[in-house]
Design a protein around this motif. Sequence first.
Motif, PDB file in Angstrom:
ATOM      1  N   SER A  57       0.831  -1.206   0.000  1.00 46.05           N
ATOM      2  CA  SER A  57       0.000   0.000   0.000  1.00 46.05           C
ATOM      3  C   SER A  57       0.864   1.254   0.000  1.00 46.05           C
ATOM      4  O   SER A  57       0.485   2.273  -0.582  1.00 46.05           O
ATOM      5  N   GLY A  58       2.039   1.203   0.632  1.00 44.31           N
ATOM      6  CA  GLY A  58       2.949   2.348   0.622  1.00 44.31           C
ATOM      7  C   GLY A  58       3.485   2.627  -0.772  1.00 44.31           C
ATOM      8  O   GLY A  58       3.591   3.784  -1.194  1.00 44.31           O
ATOM      9  N   LYS A  59       3.820   1.566  -1.508  1.00 44.49           N
ATOM     10  CA  LYS A  59       4.303   1.757  -2.881  1.00 44.49           C
ATOM     11  C   LYS A  59       3.192   2.300  -3.774  1.00 44.49           C
ATOM     12  O   LYS A  59       3.439   3.143  -4.633  1.00 44.49           O
ATOM     13  N   HIS A  60       1.980   1.829  -3.550  1.00 43.37           N
ATOM     14  CA  HIS A  60       0.843   2.332  -4.327  1.00 43.37           C
ATOM     15  C   HIS A  60       0.636   3.820  -4.049  1.00 43.37           C
ATOM     16  O   HIS A  60       0.402   4.602  -4.973  1.00 43.37           O
TER      17      HIS A  60
ATOM     18  N   VAL B 202       0.867   7.052  -6.701  1.00 41.46           N
ATOM     19  CA  VAL B 202      -0.196   8.042  -6.853  1.00 41.46           C
ATOM     20  C   VAL B 202       0.371   9.445  -6.673  1.00 41.46           C
ATOM     21  O   VAL B 202       0.015  10.372  -7.421  1.00 41.46           O
ATOM     22  N   GLU B 203       1.267   9.615  -5.704  1.00 34.28           N
ATOM     23  CA  GLU B 203       1.904  10.923  -5.492  1.00 34.28           C
ATOM     24  C   GLU B 203       2.712  11.333  -6.722  1.00 34.28           C
ATOM     25  O   GLU B 203       2.675  12.496  -7.133  1.00 34.28           O
TER      26      GLU B 203
END
Length: 107
Positions: free
Chosen positions: A92-95, A99-100
């Motif tokens: 979820s952190g990589k996702h 997005v950023e």
Amino acid sequence: MINPIKLVFWLALFAAVCALEVFLSKRRAWWPGLVLPLCLLPPVLFVLPNVVLNALGVAENSLQKVLSLLMGLLFFAPALVLLAIYWHCRRSGKHREQVEKIKIQDL
């Protein structure tokens, strides 16, 4: 019979360890999230063969042998739960980072 107070204590302790795993997994570096699962694996790997071999030696029928093997796998459950938490948080952190990056590129 399981003492309810001890059960609540162990569940609270495991919940605290899971919360610590979430905190460590969300760090920028990848390795802090692997510390807790790796700390749980060596004791399991030393104890598991003895437990399984003793259970299989004492088992009288095939159902007891299957249950003893399942109990052996149950020893891995906490480490597997922590690894699942690590995997989910890192994914979820990589996702979120992707997005950023897309938002920045759109500007």
